[in-house]
Design a protein around this motif. Sequence first.
Motif, PDB file in Angstrom:
ATOM      1  N   ARG A  65       0.836  -1.209   0.000  1.00  0.00           N
ATOM      2  CA  ARG A  65       0.000   0.000   0.000  1.00  0.00           C
ATOM      3  C   ARG A  65       0.870   1.259   0.000  1.00  0.00           C
ATOM      4  O   ARG A  65       0.591   2.213  -0.736  1.00  0.00           O
ATOM      5  N   ARG A  68       2.527   1.690  -3.366  1.00  0.00           N
ATOM      6  CA  ARG A  68       1.545   2.155  -4.351  1.00  0.00           C
ATOM      7  C   ARG A  68       1.293   3.654  -4.179  1.00  0.00           C
ATOM      8  O   ARG A  68       1.213   4.405  -5.152  1.00  0.00           O
ATOM      9  N   LYS A  71       4.126   5.626  -5.612  1.00  0.00           N
ATOM     10  CA  LYS A  71       4.069   5.698  -7.070  1.00  0.00           C
ATOM     11  C   LYS A  71       3.000   6.696  -7.532  1.00  0.00           C
ATOM     12  O   LYS A  71       3.194   7.415  -8.520  1.00  0.00           O
ATOM     13  N   ILE A 102      -0.259   0.582 -10.908  1.00  0.00           N
ATOM     14  CA  ILE A 102      -1.348   1.248 -10.180  1.00  0.00           C
ATOM     15  C   ILE A 102      -2.687   0.794 -10.753  1.00  0.00           C
ATOM     16  O   ILE A 102      -3.668   0.616 -10.032  1.00  0.00           O
ATOM     17  N   GLN A 166      -5.282   7.500  -4.033  1.00  0.00           N
ATOM     18  CA  GLN A 166      -5.511   6.216  -3.378  1.00  0.00           C
ATOM     19  C   GLN A 166      -6.567   6.324  -2.274  1.00  0.00           C
ATOM     20  O   GLN A 166      -7.142   5.317  -1.867  1.00  0.00           O
TER      21      GLN A 166
END
Length: 231
Positions: A65, A68, A71, A102, A166
């Motif tokens: 997580r 991610r 990114k 992603i 996110q």
Amino acid sequence: MNPLLNALNLNRSSVADAYGLNSKKTDTSKTDTSKTESSTEAKSSVKDTPKTEAKPSDDIALSPRALRAQKIQAMSKDFFADGQFSVSDIPALVSRLQKDGILSDAQVERLSQNGINLPSQKPSKQSLQDFIDDELKSLAEKSPNSPMIDTLVDAKNVLSNMDDAQSPVLAQKATKVFGQLTDYLNSNPTLSDSQKQLWQGLKSTMQVASSMGMQQSASGQLSSYLALAKR
């Protein structure tokens, strides 16, 4: 002193010297001194030896997580930080998200199947932020009560916070805006080709932003809104 005692003492000393007894005592004394010095040096060496301190590793393992999110922040910096993201940047954005993991291949395919609109051969160079500002100004003058004002304000908020894509909150907002833009475009408003391209581009960007949210990508909550894009 008795001459006889003197003679005996002298003879004893001479005998001792002759057999090297006195020199052995001297050598023994020197050996003991040498041992003492060696022991002292050894102890000093042990004390002076620097201690090796365990240093923490510089490599910190990030959770999937966190990696991610890292990114997504890098993507946002490259595409959205300067506020100049335009319709022509959509293909590069989708490619980057797919390359970085992603968006999965399946998600990209699903976006395509559900009506994501990529720009034509000559996409508009106007940034989506500027397009939103122009539309808000026009609506404020001509239709101050239009529900599209709130939709565009939310769309601008999503674009300004893509580094937090996110977040379920931002993803849900993007999903809502995507649905509202889909309804608007399905109502066949009077638009020039360039205007339609910008509206479609904004809708597609919201669609991509919706897919980036952890909650949406995990549970498929976009399906109801994506279905609208096919109409």
